[in-house]
Motif scaffolding. Structure first.
Motif, mmCIF file in Angstrom:
data_model
loop_
_atom_site.group_PDB
_atom_site.id
_atom_site.type_symbol
_atom_site.label_atom_id
_atom_site.label_comp_id
_atom_site.label_asym_id
_atom_site.label_seq_id
_atom_site.Cartn_x
_atom_site.Cartn_y
_atom_site.Cartn_z
ATOM 1 N N LEU A 223 62.599 32.773 79.698
ATOM 2 C CA LEU A 223 63.945 32.419 79.403
ATOM 3 C C LEU A 223 64.590 33.818 78.822
ATOM 4 C CD1 LEU A 223 63.645 28.982 77.904
ATOM 5 C CD2 LEU A 223 63.760 29.690 80.263
ATOM 6 N N ASP A 224 65.614 34.196 79.505
ATOM 7 C CA ASP A 224 66.243 35.683 79.235
ATOM 8 C C ASP A 224 67.574 35.530 78.208
ATOM 9 O OD1 ASP A 224 67.382 38.223 79.323
ATOM 10 O OD2 ASP A 224 66.473 38.656 81.097
ATOM 11 N N ALA A 225 67.538 35.961 77.351
ATOM 12 C CA ALA A 225 68.696 35.769 76.467
ATOM 13 C C ALA A 225 69.778 36.504 77.146
ATOM 14 C CB ALA A 225 68.426 36.053 74.999
ATOM 15 N N ASP A 226 69.782 37.699 77.569
ATOM 16 C CA ASP A 226 70.747 38.183 78.395
ATOM 17 C C ASP A 226 71.513 37.498 79.517
ATOM 18 O OD1 ASP A 226 70.527 40.331 76.575
ATOM 19 O OD2 ASP A 226 69.261 41.667 78.072
ATOM 20 N N VAL A 227 70.575 36.904 80.305
ATOM 21 C CA VAL A 227 70.837 36.050 81.410
ATOM 22 C C VAL A 227 72.055 35.008 80.709
ATOM 23 C CG1 VAL A 227 70.440 34.508 83.213
ATOM 24 C CG2 VAL A 227 69.037 36.695 83.205
ATOM 25 N N TYR A 228 71.440 34.489 79.716
ATOM 26 C CA TYR A 228 72.269 33.102 79.242
ATOM 27 C C TYR A 228 73.430 33.771 78.567
ATOM 28 C CZ TYR A 228 68.268 30.199 79.554
ATOM 29 O OH TYR A 228 67.394 29.225 79.896
ATOM 30 N N ALA A 229 73.486 35.051 78.130
ATOM 31 C CA ALA A 229 74.689 35.787 77.496
ATOM 32 C C ALA A 229 75.784 36.071 78.757
ATOM 33 C CB ALA A 229 74.389 36.944 76.999
ATOM 34 N N ARG B 163 79.263 36.290 67.330
ATOM 35 C CA ARG B 163 79.381 34.869 66.720
ATOM 36 C C ARG B 163 79.847 33.915 67.702
ATOM 37 N NH1 ARG B 163 81.375 37.524 61.985
ATOM 38 N NH2 ARG B 163 83.636 37.161 62.625
ATOM 39 N N LEU B 164 80.330 34.525 68.533
ATOM 40 C CA LEU B 164 81.201 33.627 69.601
ATOM 41 C C LEU B 164 80.139 33.484 70.899
ATOM 42 C CD1 LEU B 164 84.582 35.737 70.387
ATOM 43 C CD2 LEU B 164 84.102 33.260 69.492
ATOM 44 N N VAL B 165 79.262 34.318 70.809
ATOM 45 C CA VAL B 165 78.111 34.285 72.161
ATOM 46 C C VAL B 165 76.943 33.690 71.855
ATOM 47 C CG1 VAL B 165 76.825 35.672 73.788
ATOM 48 C CG2 VAL B 165 79.483 36.187 73.510
ATOM 49 N N HIS B 166 76.430 34.120 70.795
ATOM 50 C CA HIS B 166 75.007 33.623 70.447
ATOM 51 C C HIS B 166 74.696 32.097 70.112
ATOM 52 C CE1 HIS B 166 73.793 37.988 68.622
ATOM 53 N NE2 HIS B 166 73.955 38.141 70.031
ATOM 54 N N MET C 190 71.794 26.991 75.111
ATOM 55 C CA MET C 190 71.511 26.997 76.686
ATOM 56 C C MET C 190 70.142 27.092 76.822
ATOM 57 S SD MET C 190 74.784 29.213 77.904
ATOM 58 C CE MET C 190 74.572 29.276 79.744
ATOM 59 N N MET C 191 69.602 28.024 75.768
ATOM 60 C CA MET C 191 67.948 28.358 76.058
ATOM 61 C C MET C 191 67.116 27.226 75.314
ATOM 62 S SD MET C 191 66.572 31.949 74.221
ATOM 63 C CE MET C 191 66.503 33.316 75.628
ATOM 64 N N ASP C 192 67.694 26.766 74.263
ATOM 65 C CA ASP C 192 66.833 25.518 73.729
ATOM 66 C C ASP C 192 66.684 24.401 74.835
ATOM 67 O OD1 ASP C 192 66.466 26.554 71.548
ATOM 68 O OD2 ASP C 192 68.095 25.616 70.328
ATOM 69 N N ARG C 193 67.911 24.055 75.623
ATOM 70 C CA ARG C 193 67.678 23.104 76.458
ATOM 71 C C ARG C 193 66.598 23.411 77.488
ATOM 72 N NH1 ARG C 193 72.713 24.125 79.950
ATOM 73 N NH2 ARG C 193 71.265 25.654 80.513
#
Length: 196
Positions: free
Chosen positions: A30-36, A86-89, A95-98
């Motif tokens: 699960l890639d944080a950059d993709v979710y961002a 603060r807006l993105v994280h 999304m990542m937790d789901r």
């Protein structure tokens, strides 16, 4: 029981190479950059707040956020970078937790998060794994990869937590000062221990 592994590193440390190899081995990454990126697209949950704060000058002709324009603002101003974070994280985390819960039901899960320690996300992981290189190697790779001069490369590297600190805080370390084959061999060892 399946475990959550936080995978981190620094710019030009080889974290993406490691993540790609682990993905090839069949593990969910699960890639944080993709979710961002998803959260900041024009239909994404962080988009309205970003445009409201940074203004319409950061929007491209296609209606999407122009990453270069936004990057020029936040890379040179730590306060603006904080606002963006603060807006993105929180959206990235949600999304990542789901997806993490779904993936954990069938496998160990790797969370590919550049700012794992900086954002305290290491506390959500059973194991933390840092891809480490010494600073001189990092500078040389970044200069070659992004066509940066030495001062540009150093500015990018110095805007992040030092890899030496990430190494100290990690459960496990992949030393990527050698060849790709060396890195892959260390990953194979890590994965076989994980399955024991």
């Amino acid at each position: 029981m399946n475990q959550v592994i936080g995978l981190t590193g620094g710019i030009a440390s080889g974290k993406s190479t490691a993540a790609d190899y682990i993905r090839e081995k069949g593990y969910p990454i699960l890639d944080a950059d993709v979710y961002a990126r998803q959260s900041t697209q024009k239909d994404g949950p962080a988009y309205p707040g970003i445009v409201e704060h940074f203004g319409s000058s950061i929007i491209g002709e296609d209606g999407e956020i122009d990453r270069k324009k936004l990057g020029a603002i936040v890379f040179n101003d730590s306060r603006e970078r904080e606002v963006l974070n603060r807006l993105v994280h929180p959206e990235v985390r949600r999304m990542m937790d789901r997806d993490k819960e779904k993936a954990l039901s069938v496998s160990h899960v790797f969370l590919d998060i550049p700012l794992l320690f900086e954002n305290g996300l290491d506390r959500q992981c059973d194991i933390t794994l840092t891809v480490y290189v010494d600073q001189e190697t990092q500078i040389e790779r970044l200069m070659a990869r992004n066509d940066f001069d030495r001062s540009e490369a150093l500015a990018r590297i110095n805007s992040q937590m030092p890899l030496s600190e990430k190494r100290e805080r990690s459960t496990e370390v992949l030393d990527n000062n050698g060849s790709k084959a060396d890195l892959f061999s260390q990953i194979d060892d890590f994965l076989s221990n994980l399955e024991k």
